[in-house]
Design a protein around this motif. Structure first.
Motif, PDB file in Angstrom:
ATOM      1  N   ASN A   1       0.830  -1.205   0.000  1.00 58.36           N
ATOM      2  CA  ASN A   1       0.000   0.000   0.000  1.00 58.36           C
ATOM      3  C   ASN A   1       0.855   1.242   0.000  1.00 58.36           C
ATOM      4  OD1 ASN A   1       0.593   0.772   2.656  1.00 58.36           O
ATOM      5  ND2 ASN A   1      -1.306   0.020   3.490  1.00 58.36           N
TER       6      ASN A   1
ATOM      7  N   LEU B   1      -3.213  -3.115  -2.308  1.00 63.52           N
ATOM      8  CA  LEU B   1      -3.257  -4.289  -3.175  1.00 63.52           C
ATOM      9  C   LEU B   1      -2.961  -5.527  -2.341  1.00 63.52           C
ATOM     10  CD1 LEU B   1      -1.065  -2.777  -6.004  1.00 63.52           C
ATOM     11  CD2 LEU B   1      -3.534  -3.060  -6.078  1.00 63.52           C
TER      12      LEU B   1
ATOM     13  N   VAL C   1      -5.592 -10.292  -7.621  1.00 58.50           N
ATOM     14  CA  VAL C   1      -5.180  -9.129  -6.834  1.00 58.50           C
ATOM     15  C   VAL C   1      -6.437  -8.376  -6.448  1.00 58.50           C
ATOM     16  CG1 VAL C   1      -3.813  -7.006  -6.793  1.00 58.50           C
ATOM     17  CG2 VAL C   1      -3.048  -8.944  -8.184  1.00 58.50           C
ATOM     18  N   ASN C   2      -6.596  -8.107  -5.151  1.00 57.67           N
ATOM     19  CA  ASN C   2      -7.693  -7.271  -4.688  1.00 57.67           C
ATOM     20  C   ASN C   2      -7.162  -5.848  -4.617  1.00 57.67           C
ATOM     21  OD1 ASN C   2      -9.049  -5.883  -2.076  1.00 57.67           O
ATOM     22  ND2 ASN C   2     -10.526  -7.113  -3.213  1.00 57.67           N
ATOM     23  N   TYR C   3      -7.803  -4.944  -5.336  1.00 59.76           N
ATOM     24  CA  TYR C   3      -7.382  -3.545  -5.459  1.00 59.76           C
ATOM     25  C   TYR C   3      -8.366  -2.655  -4.727  1.00 59.76           C
ATOM     26  CZ  TYR C   3      -7.072   0.976  -7.959  1.00 59.76           C
ATOM     27  OH  TYR C   3      -6.990   2.305  -8.300  1.00 59.76           O
TER      28      TYR C   3
ATOM     29  N   LEU D   1      -5.137  -3.839 -14.290  1.00 60.36           N
ATOM     30  CA  LEU D   1      -4.849  -3.204 -12.996  1.00 60.36           C
ATOM     31  C   LEU D   1      -3.713  -2.203 -13.126  1.00 60.36           C
ATOM     32  CD1 LEU D   1      -5.065  -2.854  -9.927  1.00 60.36           C
ATOM     33  CD2 LEU D   1      -3.683  -4.931  -9.676  1.00 60.36           C
TER      34      LEU D   1
END
Length: 179
Positions: free
Chosen positions: A133, A144, A151-153, A172
């Motif tokens: 981050n 992230l 990947v969770n954004y 992304l």
């Protein structure tokens, strides 16, 4: 106090399930030999639980690329090395050890990133996933979390949260470049 040659140091130090405690000086060199000063302790310490490695061979052999090291800095590299040592249950009984595949996902992302955000921090989720981050130009958090194949954004400024599959990591990267 006893001075012995370093190559003889380990001989006869174990006896009946216990080990004699020693204080050892830094090596000294004289007469073409290496010496250490060894001071025996007054008592013996019983080994109840011999130390074992806290890492699987896959995690132990895991290294970060130079680009990732540069991105997270010396402090982040130190944190990564500590994360490698965490066992299952580290987060109040629910934390998982560092996930090798998720680190590989993070490496793929960092290698695809055409810029280096300032002051990137490294964390680890209870799932064993690395998290990067930093703050965007408006002071909002960009976070992230890297899974095995996604990947969770999260973008605080844009109030946006989205999951990207590893096969769409270029989308992304484009989103981050535009932010």
């Amino acid at each position: 106090m006893t001075t012995i040659a370093a190559d003889n140091f380990l001989k006869n130090t174990f006896s009946a399930g216990s080990i004699m405690a020693f204080a050892i000086s830094l090596p000294a060199y004289a007469n073409n030999a290496t010496y250490c000063v060894v001071t025996p302790a007054q008592t013996q310490t019983r080994i109840v639980n011999p130390p074992t490695t806290t890492m699987s061979p896959e995690v132990d052999g895991m290294y970060l690329s130079m680009k990732t090291r540069r991105l997270i800095g010396e402090h982040g590299v130190g944190r990564f090395n500590r994360f490698k040592q965490l066992r299952a249950g580290w987060d109040a009984g629910r934390g998982l050890p560092l996930d090798v595949a998720s680190v590989q996902t993070m490496e793929s992302f960092v290698n695809a990133l055409p810029f280096e955000p300032p002051q990137v921090a490294l964390f680890m989720s209870a799932k064993g996933h690395p998290i990067l981050n930093w703050l965007d130009q408006n002071g909002g958090a960009i976070e992230l979390e890297f899974g095995e194949d996604s990947v969770n954004y999260y973008n605080e400024t844009g109030e946006l949260e989205e999951d990207f599959s590893l096969s769409h990591i270029d989308h992304l990267v484009a989103s981050l470049s535009a932010a």
